[in-house]
Design a protein around this motif. Sequence first.
Motif, PDB file in Angstrom:
ATOM      1  N   MET A   1     -11.960  57.902  16.999  1.00 15.36           N
ATOM      2  CA  MET A   1     -12.431  57.096  18.127  1.00 15.36           C
ATOM      3  C   MET A   1     -11.900  55.670  18.048  1.00 15.36           C
ATOM      4  O   MET A   1     -11.481  55.087  19.064  1.00 15.36           O
ATOM      5  N   ALA A   2     -11.880  55.121  16.837  1.00 23.17           N
ATOM      6  CA  ALA A   2     -11.351  53.760  16.693  1.00 23.17           C
ATOM      7  C   ALA A   2      -9.868  53.708  17.029  1.00 23.17           C
ATOM      8  O   ALA A   2      -9.393  52.770  17.696  1.00 23.17           O
ATOM      9  N   GLY A   3      -9.109  54.713  16.586  1.00 19.87           N
ATOM     10  CA  GLY A   3      -7.688  54.731  16.873  1.00 19.87           C
ATOM     11  C   GLY A   3      -7.376  54.900  18.344  1.00 19.87           C
ATOM     12  O   GLY A   3      -6.396  54.334  18.856  1.00 19.87           O
ATOM     13  N   LEU A   4      -8.224  55.652  19.058  1.00 25.16           N
ATOM     14  CA  LEU A   4      -7.972  55.894  20.476  1.00 25.16           C
ATOM     15  C   LEU A   4      -8.393  54.722  21.346  1.00 25.16           C
ATOM     16  O   LEU A   4      -7.738  54.414  22.356  1.00 25.16           O
ATOM     17  N   PHE A   5      -9.469  54.042  20.977  1.00 27.68           N
ATOM     18  CA  PHE A   5      -9.995  52.973  21.835  1.00 27.68           C
ATOM     19  C   PHE A   5      -9.494  51.583  21.446  1.00 27.68           C
ATOM     20  O   PHE A   5      -9.701  50.632  22.203  1.00 27.68           O
ATOM     21  N   LEU A   6      -8.885  51.438  20.286  1.00 27.63           N
ATOM     22  CA  LEU A   6      -8.409  50.123  19.876  1.00 27.63           C
ATOM     23  C   LEU A   6      -7.377  49.541  20.847  1.00 27.63           C
ATOM     24  O   LEU A   6      -7.451  48.353  21.191  1.00 27.63           O
ATOM     25  N   PRO A   7      -6.399  50.318  21.323  1.00 29.50           N
ATOM     26  CA  PRO A   7      -5.429  49.718  22.262  1.00 29.50           C
ATOM     27  C   PRO A   7      -6.070  49.229  23.560  1.00 29.50           C
ATOM     28  O   PRO A   7      -5.561  48.287  24.183  1.00 29.50           O
ATOM     29  N   PHE A   8      -7.164  49.846  23.987  1.00 29.07           N
ATOM     30  CA  PHE A   8      -7.795  49.413  25.234  1.00 29.07           C
ATOM     31  C   PHE A   8      -8.522  48.078  25.081  1.00 29.07           C
ATOM     32  O   PHE A   8      -8.860  47.435  26.086  1.00 29.07           O
TER      33      PHE A   8
ATOM     34  N   LEU B   1      -7.182  45.459  23.548  1.00 29.30           N
ATOM     35  CA  LEU B   1      -6.217  44.362  23.474  1.00 29.30           C
ATOM     36  C   LEU B   1      -6.279  43.434  24.688  1.00 29.30           C
ATOM     37  O   LEU B   1      -6.200  42.200  24.515  1.00 29.30           O
ATOM     38  N   PRO B   2      -6.401  43.939  25.913  1.00 29.78           N
ATOM     39  CA  PRO B   2      -6.448  42.994  27.056  1.00 29.78           C
ATOM     40  C   PRO B   2      -7.675  42.091  27.039  1.00 29.78           C
ATOM     41  O   PRO B   2      -7.676  41.047  27.699  1.00 29.78           O
ATOM     42  N   LEU B   3      -8.707  42.461  26.301  1.00 31.65           N
ATOM     43  CA  LEU B   3      -9.917  41.641  26.274  1.00 31.65           C
ATOM     44  C   LEU B   3      -9.758  40.407  25.396  1.00 31.65           C
ATOM     45  O   LEU B   3     -10.559  39.472  25.498  1.00 31.65           O
ATOM     46  N   SER B   4      -8.771  40.429  24.531  1.00 30.20           N
ATOM     47  CA  SER B   4      -8.570  39.294  23.626  1.00 30.20           C
ATOM     48  C   SER B   4      -7.100  38.896  23.654  1.00 30.20           C
ATOM     49  O   SER B   4      -6.282  39.487  22.934  1.00 30.20           O
ATOM     50  N   PRO B   5      -6.736  37.919  24.463  1.00 31.32           N
ATOM     51  CA  PRO B   5      -5.330  37.507  24.533  1.00 31.32           C
ATOM     52  C   PRO B   5      -4.797  36.992  23.201  1.00 31.32           C
ATOM     53  O   PRO B   5      -3.589  37.021  22.959  1.00 31.32           O
ATOM     54  N   ALA B   6      -5.692  36.554  22.305  1.00 31.58           N
ATOM     55  CA  ALA B   6      -5.213  36.026  21.021  1.00 31.58           C
ATOM     56  C   ALA B   6      -4.580  37.105  20.165  1.00 31.58           C
ATOM     57  O   ALA B   6      -3.856  36.807  19.201  1.00 31.58           O
ATOM     58  N   LEU B   7      -4.860  38.368  20.490  1.00 30.67           N
ATOM     59  CA  LEU B   7      -4.310  39.469  19.686  1.00 30.67           C
ATOM     60  C   LEU B   7      -2.906  39.862  20.130  1.00 30.67           C
ATOM     61  O   LEU B   7      -2.301  40.738  19.518  1.00 30.67           O
ATOM     62  N   ASP B   8      -2.399  39.226  21.178  1.00 32.71           N
ATOM     63  CA  ASP B   8      -1.062  39.595  21.644  1.00 32.71           C
ATOM     64  C   ASP B   8      -0.005  39.336  20.593  1.00 32.71           C
ATOM     65  O   ASP B   8       1.020  40.034  20.526  1.00 32.71           O
ATOM     66  N   ALA B   9      -0.229  38.342  19.761  1.00 33.91           N
ATOM     67  CA  ALA B   9       0.761  38.039  18.724  1.00 33.91           C
ATOM     68  C   ALA B   9       0.823  39.118  17.663  1.00 33.91           C
ATOM     69  O   ALA B   9       1.821  39.223  16.934  1.00 33.91           O
ATOM     70  N   HIS B  10      -0.218  39.889  17.545  1.00 32.16           N
ATOM     71  CA  HIS B  10      -0.254  40.963  16.538  1.00 32.16           C
ATOM     72  C   HIS B  10      -0.260  42.333  17.213  1.00 32.16           C
ATOM     73  O   HIS B  10      -0.885  43.278  16.733  1.00 32.16           O
ATOM     74  N   LEU B  11       0.454  42.427  18.331  1.00 32.26           N
ATOM     75  CA  LEU B  11       0.412  43.645  19.126  1.00 32.26           C
ATOM     76  C   LEU B  11       0.923  44.847  18.332  1.00 32.26           C
ATOM     77  O   LEU B  11       0.270  45.889  18.274  1.00 32.26           O
ATOM     78  N   PHE B  12       2.094  44.716  17.699  1.00 28.51           N
ATOM     79  CA  PHE B  12       2.672  45.865  17.001  1.00 28.51           C
ATOM     80  C   PHE B  12       1.838  46.262  15.786  1.00 28.51           C
ATOM     81  O   PHE B  12       1.704  47.451  15.471  1.00 28.51           O
TER      82      PHE B  12
ATOM     83  N   LEU C   1      -1.445  45.962  15.521  1.00 26.64           N
ATOM     84  CA  LEU C   1      -2.642  46.640  16.012  1.00 26.64           C
ATOM     85  C   LEU C   1      -2.312  48.049  16.503  1.00 26.64           C
ATOM     86  O   LEU C   1      -3.077  48.994  16.269  1.00 26.64           O
ATOM     87  N   LEU C   2      -1.168  48.191  17.178  1.00 27.00           N
ATOM     88  CA  LEU C   2      -0.768  49.527  17.622  1.00 27.00           C
ATOM     89  C   LEU C   2      -0.485  50.445  16.432  1.00 27.00           C
ATOM     90  O   LEU C   2      -0.816  51.631  16.453  1.00 27.00           O
ATOM     91  N   GLY C   3       0.113  49.886  15.390  1.00 26.34           N
ATOM     92  CA  GLY C   3       0.343  50.680  14.189  1.00 26.34           C
ATOM     93  C   GLY C   3      -0.959  51.087  13.513  1.00 26.34           C
ATOM     94  O   GLY C   3      -1.107  52.225  13.050  1.00 26.34           O
ATOM     95  N   ALA C   4      -1.916  50.143  13.484  1.00 25.57           N
ATOM     96  CA  ALA C   4      -3.219  50.475  12.901  1.00 25.57           C
ATOM     97  C   ALA C   4      -3.932  51.550  13.724  1.00 25.57           C
ATOM     98  O   ALA C   4      -4.564  52.468  13.176  1.00 25.57           O
TER      99      ALA C   4
END
Length: 300
Positions: A61-68, A70-81, A83-86
């Motif tokens: 569940m964490a792996g499936l919902f984590l990408p959704f 990302l838009p809620l926290s713009p500060a995470l854009d710098a760590h996009l790849f 987070l997607l890997g995680a």
Amino acid sequence: MSGTVLRSDTRVREAARDIGIRYGVDYTDDAAVTALLAERRKALEAEQRRPAAWLGLLALMAGLFLPFGLPLSPALDAHLFALLGAAAGLTVVGTALLVHARTQWKRALHGGPLAGYREILGIARAHGIPLAHIPPWLEGRTTSGGGKGAAPIPTYPPVEPAPEAPAEPTPTLSPSPSTTATPSVPVPVPVPPKPWAVSYYEQTADAGGWHDETGCLLLLAGAGGVTWAATVGTGVGYAALLLVPLAAWVWLAGRRQGREKEELREEALKYVKELEAAQAAGARVPELSPQLRALLDGHQ
């Protein structure tokens, strides 16, 4: 299925004896079979509650919902790849844990004396002995009893009824009364007749269930009409007040139907218990209908 029913057919009794030798269980011993089923059911439930199953579900569940998120926290854009890997890693780990837990559960379901018991049930059915009720957990079905199951009862070709033994010739000289022995004739166990209430329950078990939703919709429609009339100033909207007593009538009808179904449910449960007692005494009871099976599954 009781040992008395298994012993009623010589061929089924011999098959049960051979399978029992293979698995080390006397399947004609009711006490031993009852203890076996209770122990294996607890073991299967324990397999489903292992940490691997819960951790796998959480990780997936964490792996499936984590990408959704990302838009809620713009500060995470710098760590996009990263987070997607995680997220991909959590999805893979969660899937692997769930597959491992499922494999262990199926191994416990398929192996051991449970497999032998399912073989005996399949052989009994092939010899014309009806199976009144099969618990969902024994076949690996869902708690509602739906689906084929991970370990269904084996299906064997139907077997012709056993030929009747030839009658012994009548002796020409009748023995003396002192030496005459009265043969013990087994008295067949009567099968309880199905009451009318049980048949009616089977017809109405899946009916109803819409009264609460309909009553709420009517009440909301009435309140909405009054609000619209008070806001806009149109008196026609007050006619929606007529929906309120209609909603009350629908609720009362649903409550009355619920009481009737509860009474019918009690009669159906009583009938099923009588069938179980008759089967334990050696009677060949008919198979339960889907409605009665669902009722019995819900009370186990």
